[in-house]
Design an enzyme around this catalytic site. Structure first.
Site, mmCIF file in Angstrom:
data_model
loop_
_atom_site.group_PDB
_atom_site.id
_atom_site.type_symbol
_atom_site.label_atom_id
_atom_site.label_comp_id
_atom_site.label_asym_id
_atom_site.label_seq_id
_atom_site.Cartn_x
_atom_site.Cartn_y
_atom_site.Cartn_z
ATOM 1 N N GLY A 32 55.763 58.121 112.739
ATOM 2 C CA GLY A 32 56.162 58.557 114.074
ATOM 3 C C GLY A 32 57.483 58.001 114.567
ATOM 4 O O GLY A 32 57.776 58.069 115.767
ATOM 5 N N TYR A 75 40.117 54.521 99.798
ATOM 6 C CA TYR A 75 40.299 54.734 101.234
ATOM 7 C C TYR A 75 39.027 54.370 101.986
ATOM 8 O O TYR A 75 37.946 54.907 101.724
ATOM 9 C CB TYR A 75 40.676 56.187 101.522
ATOM 10 C CG TYR A 75 42.064 56.584 101.059
ATOM 11 C CD1 TYR A 75 42.988 55.640 100.636
ATOM 12 C CD2 TYR A 75 42.457 57.922 101.042
ATOM 13 C CE1 TYR A 75 44.260 56.014 100.217
ATOM 14 C CE2 TYR A 75 43.726 58.305 100.631
ATOM 15 C CZ TYR A 75 44.621 57.336 100.211
ATOM 16 O OH TYR A 75 45.883 57.719 99.806
#
Length: 305
Positions: A218, A44
């Site tokens: 979302g 990451y």
């Protein structure tokens, strides 16, 4: 729930003061919402997520004892000489764990996940390495990510302690894990790529299921791109209003309502977005049997077989 830390660390080559402040705000919001497990990976932000998280720990004495740190290894990002690939060789696992420990500034990782299956991995080599890391006190528990039941079982046969986690992409939008079980004996089954029996294997063997991208970027609480997403977002908003909570909580409740005990990994690091998920930690899923199915069928955009 867990806070996914993929976005911590910023975009630059180095961790700056603004990156640290953003990480502190995200961790603070997670703790306020009741989240104490933090999900990282060695890749990451090229390692910066672990670095900035380590800085948050350094600046907050006592925080380490209050939280669980989960990180992953096994993916190698592309560079000038090598394409992106997977590497679960024992020596590579050990090297990556040692690098994560240094970046995090901790003595031990609470949970280490093998990030992706490596077709060239030797299960005996993997098991021997993981057992050694545990014996040395560098890693306390182990899990996998994005693996099927047979892949887990093969590795487990060479490990002296049980795997405790399997992290999969699971959401109201990414439903292959669910639909694989109801499309048996239908023409649609061939198009479903999820390995049937994986969820059942995890439940039967006490392997906790974690869902990455549980809010589906979302699609039901922000932007929508299809008629099914528009209809589902409307239903989610109606349920949230009726139950006195947020749309994000309803989407997460849909996962948590499943008897497998799925734990969402929230990917946002915006404090407001994290706070919107707090009821999914504080309140049990308040969806009826019928409401759960209505969400599924609406998101599916078609009736069940």
């Amino acid at each position: 729930m867990l806070l996914g830390c993929m976005r911590l660390g910023g975009e630059g080559d180095r961790v700056g003061s603004a990156d640290i402040a953003a990480a502190e705000a995200a961790v603070g919001a997670a703790l306020e919402a009741g989240i104490t497990v933090f999900d990282l990976a060695d890749i990451y932000r090229g390692g910066r997520s672990e670095t900035v998280f380590g800085e948050v720990l350094r600046r907050a004495p006592g925080l380490r004892e209050r939280i669980v740190i989960q990180t992953k290894c096994g993916i190698r990002l592309a560079d000038a000489d090598m394409p992106g690939h997977y590497d679960l060789r024992g020596a590579s696992i050990r090297r990556r764990v040692e690098q994560s420990l240094r970046r995090l500034g901790v003595d031990a990782i609470d949970i280490l996940l093998l990030h992706r299956p490596d077709p060239l991995a030797d299960p005996a080599d993997v098991g021997e390495t993981l057992d050694a890391l545990r014996t040395e006190g560098l890693v306390r528990r182990f899990g996998v990510s994005n693996m099927s039941a047979p892949q887990i079982a093969l590795l487990q046969a060479h490990l002296s302690v049980p795997f405790t986690v399997n992290q999969l992409q699971m959401s109201l939008r990414h439903r292959d894990w669910l639909e694989a079980g109801v499309l048996v004996n239908t023409a649609e089954a061939a198009a479903n790529g999820f390995p049937l029996g994986t969820v059942e294997h995890c439940v039967a063997n006490g392997i906790a299921l974690q869902a990455w991208e549980p809010l589906a970027q979302g699609r039901y609480t922000g932007r929508q791109e299809t008629p099914a997403e528009v209809a589902t977002a409307r239903l989610v908003a109606d349920l949230a209003r009726d139950k006195g909570t947020t749309p994000e909580t309803v989407v997460l409740w849909w996962l948590r309502r499943h008897p497998a005990g799925i734990t969402p990994v929230i990917g946002s690091t915006r404090p407001s977005r994290i706070a919107a998920c707090a009821d999914a930690v504080r309140r049990p899923p308040e969806l009826t049997h019928e409401e759960w199915y209505r969400l599924w069928v609406t998101a599916r955009g078609a009736k069940l077989p």
